[in-house]
Design an enzyme around this catalytic site. Structure first.
Site, PDB file in Angstrom:
ATOM      1  N   TYR A  26       0.938  -1.020   0.086  1.00  0.00           N
ATOM      2  CA  TYR A  26      -0.060  -0.042  -0.083  1.00  0.00           C
ATOM      3  C   TYR A  26       0.736   1.224   0.035  1.00  0.00           C
ATOM      4  CZ  TYR A  26      -3.026   3.562   1.757  1.00  0.00           C
ATOM      5  OH  TYR A  26      -3.688   4.924   2.019  1.00  0.00           O
ATOM      6  N   SER A 107      -2.405  13.972   6.855  1.00  0.00           N
ATOM      7  CA  SER A 107      -3.252  13.427   5.816  1.00  0.00           C
ATOM      8  C   SER A 107      -4.661  13.348   6.459  1.00  0.00           C
ATOM      9  CB  SER A 107      -3.129  12.198   5.400  1.00  0.00           C
ATOM     10  OG  SER A 107      -4.134  11.518   4.621  1.00  0.00           O
ATOM     11  N   GLN A 128      -4.246  18.100   5.432  1.00  0.00           N
ATOM     12  CA  GLN A 128      -4.617  17.903   3.896  1.00  0.00           C
ATOM     13  C   GLN A 128      -5.851  17.488   3.968  1.00  0.00           C
ATOM     14  OE1 GLN A 128      -4.869  14.378   2.978  1.00  0.00           O
ATOM     15  NE2 GLN A 128      -5.473  14.727   0.953  1.00  0.00           N
ATOM     16  N   THR A 156      -5.762  18.277  -1.977  1.00  0.00           N
ATOM     17  CA  THR A 156      -5.354  17.325  -2.845  1.00  0.00           C
ATOM     18  C   THR A 156      -6.515  17.580  -4.060  1.00  0.00           C
ATOM     19  OG1 THR A 156      -4.366  16.002  -1.352  1.00  0.00           O
ATOM     20  CG2 THR A 156      -5.207  15.013  -3.254  1.00  0.00           C
ATOM     21  N   LYS A 249      -2.515  21.001  -4.201  1.00  0.00           N
ATOM     22  CA  LYS A 249      -1.621  19.745  -4.546  1.00  0.00           C
ATOM     23  C   LYS A 249      -2.126  18.997  -5.743  1.00  0.00           C
ATOM     24  CE  LYS A 249       0.497  16.066  -2.252  1.00  0.00           C
ATOM     25  NZ  LYS A 249       0.146  14.999  -2.897  1.00  0.00           N
ATOM     26  N   HIS A 273       0.479  12.742  -7.153  1.00  0.00           N
ATOM     27  CA  HIS A 273       0.069  11.859  -6.220  1.00  0.00           C
ATOM     28  C   HIS A 273       0.939  10.574  -5.758  1.00  0.00           C
ATOM     29  CE1 HIS A 273      -3.427  11.697  -3.662  1.00  0.00           C
ATOM     30  NE2 HIS A 273      -3.189  10.443  -3.465  1.00  0.00           N
ATOM     31  N   ARG A 276       0.330   7.590  -7.449  1.00  0.00           N
ATOM     32  CA  ARG A 276      -0.845   6.937  -7.401  1.00  0.00           C
ATOM     33  C   ARG A 276      -2.021   7.277  -7.750  1.00  0.00           C
ATOM     34  NH1 ARG A 276       0.459   3.856  -2.516  1.00  0.00           N
ATOM     35  NH2 ARG A 276      -1.742   4.318  -1.739  1.00  0.00           N
TER      36      ARG A 276
END
Length: 383
Positions: A26, A107, A128, A156, A249, A273, A276
């Site tokens: 992950y 996050s 974020q 994001t 972002k 990212h 990702r």
């Protein structure tokens, strides 16, 4: 006794030996064929530094990002699920960042609340968020972050939908996850193969109960799949709701950097990212000059993706970034040794940065410029 962490590769190797395979994948994996994941690192190898001779500078790594002084131009990017990586979790990460004179971005899915982080780690703190839950959820999180004393908001943009993570698919952990007997048996086998991680998490069982509940909620939800993408109107709305620093972002195109600035962003983060999201997106370093040229001095530009050594940081700064963010490197360190592991990774960057800056002949980040870089093999470009 484990050997010291001398490079990011060392931290990655130790993380792989500690974590259950599904959790390591992950962290480590990217989307689809992981083309962009690999391109991010390769882009740095394709840029050469042009050192200046005849000088022996006394290096000072201090820089400012959005008016805040930092001890070095390296910040810690938002990373999901860090509370599952090690019991020290996001609090340990923030403490390590503060000890190094920089900051970490929390996050939304770190499995640590803004309130818990603010109560247990020195600031400054940035938060974020993504578009899951819509404006109602965003406003709720903005209020919580503000009340907890956070002064930076990182938005994001490059999802939904989330990227197609084939490693996670093979492990059966792509949301919404349903814990079936076959999946439970597979996880049980991975836990037995990861005794150090399992023991550490078990010893912190009381604290980790909330973590497990949070992880279950995130993995069991398909919220990001069902959400609408943020628009520039959403950024303008957030600008009106948030009076701290606002960073966008996920910018990879000059026109989008201008749109972000015009919607009220104080800075943009050139990011795909970490490979990702959209596989096949360009490496962040390759588009950095376009972004910097688009916004000029009107908006600060940061970069993440593929940064593994101090020379990578210097190359990004030469090409116009104010600072970089690292993600996987510090998570590897967290997995390897908790907060001390993150501190070791940051120390590696700090020590290497001083050495590289001396070798290129610059006393401070402000002295770096595009004239100090070239293509690694310029003679091939004319063919």
């Amino acid at each position: 006794m484990p050997s010291p962490i001398l490079t990011v590769a060392d931290a990655r190797k130790r993380a792989r030996g500690v974590l259950p395979r599904a959790l390591f994948d992950y962290i480590d994996g990217g989307a689809d064929g992981e083309v962009t994941l690999a391109a991010n690192e390769r882009a740095f190898r394709e840029v050469a530094l042009r050192p200046r001779m005849g000088v022996d500078p006394e290096v000072d790594l201090t820089t400012t990002v959005l008016g805040r002084e930092l001890a070095m131009p390296v910040l810690l990017a938002p990373a999901g699920m860090v509370q599952l990586v090690h019991p020290d979790g996001a609090v340990g990460v923030a403490r390590a960042a503060a000890a190094a004179g920089t900051l970490a971005v929390l996050s939304k899915i770190a499995l640590c609340s803004p309130e818990e982080l603010a109560a247990n780690a020195p600031g400054p703190h940035w938060f974020q968020l993504n578009s899951a839950g819509g404006r109602e959820e965003v406003k709720r999180l903005i209020t919580r972050a503000r009340d907890a004393g956070f002064d930076g908001l990182v938005v994001t943009m490059d999802g939904p939908p989330p990227g197609n993570h084939e490693r996670d698919l093979r492990h059966g952990v792509v949301p919404p996850v349903r814990l079936r007997p076959t999946l439970a048996a597979r996880f049980a086998g991975q836990l037995l193969a990861s005794p150090r991680w399992a023991t550490a998490m078990a010893l912190a069982a009381r604290k980790q109960k909330a973590t497990v509940q949070g992880a279950t909620r995130v993995l069991g939800s398909g919220g990001l799949h069902r959400s609408s993408r943020f628009t520039w109107a959403d950024i303008a709305w957030m600008r009106a709701e948030w009076d701290g620093s606002l960073l966008v972002k996920g910018v990879l195109v000059g026109a989008d950097a201008i749109a972000a600035r015009d919607a009220g962003a104080d800075a943009v983060i050139v990011s795909n990212h970490g490979g990702r999201a959209l596989d096949g997106a360009p490496a962040t370093l390759s588009v950095l000059p376009e972004i910097v040229a688009a916004v000029g001095d009107t908006t600060e530009v940061l970069l993440d993706g593929g940064v593994r050594r101090a020379a990578d940081v210097v190359k990004a700064l030469c090409l116009g970034a104010r600072a970089v963010l690292i993600g996987r490197p510090f998570v590897y360190g967290l997995a390897a040794a908790g907060q001390p592991g993150v501190e070791q990774v940051l120390s590696v960057f700090q020590t290497e940065l001083v050495r590289v800056m001396r070798l290129v002949g610059c006393a401070s980040p402000a002295e770096l410029d595009t004239g100090m870089t070239q293509a690694m093999h310029p003679w091939t470009e004319s063919k």
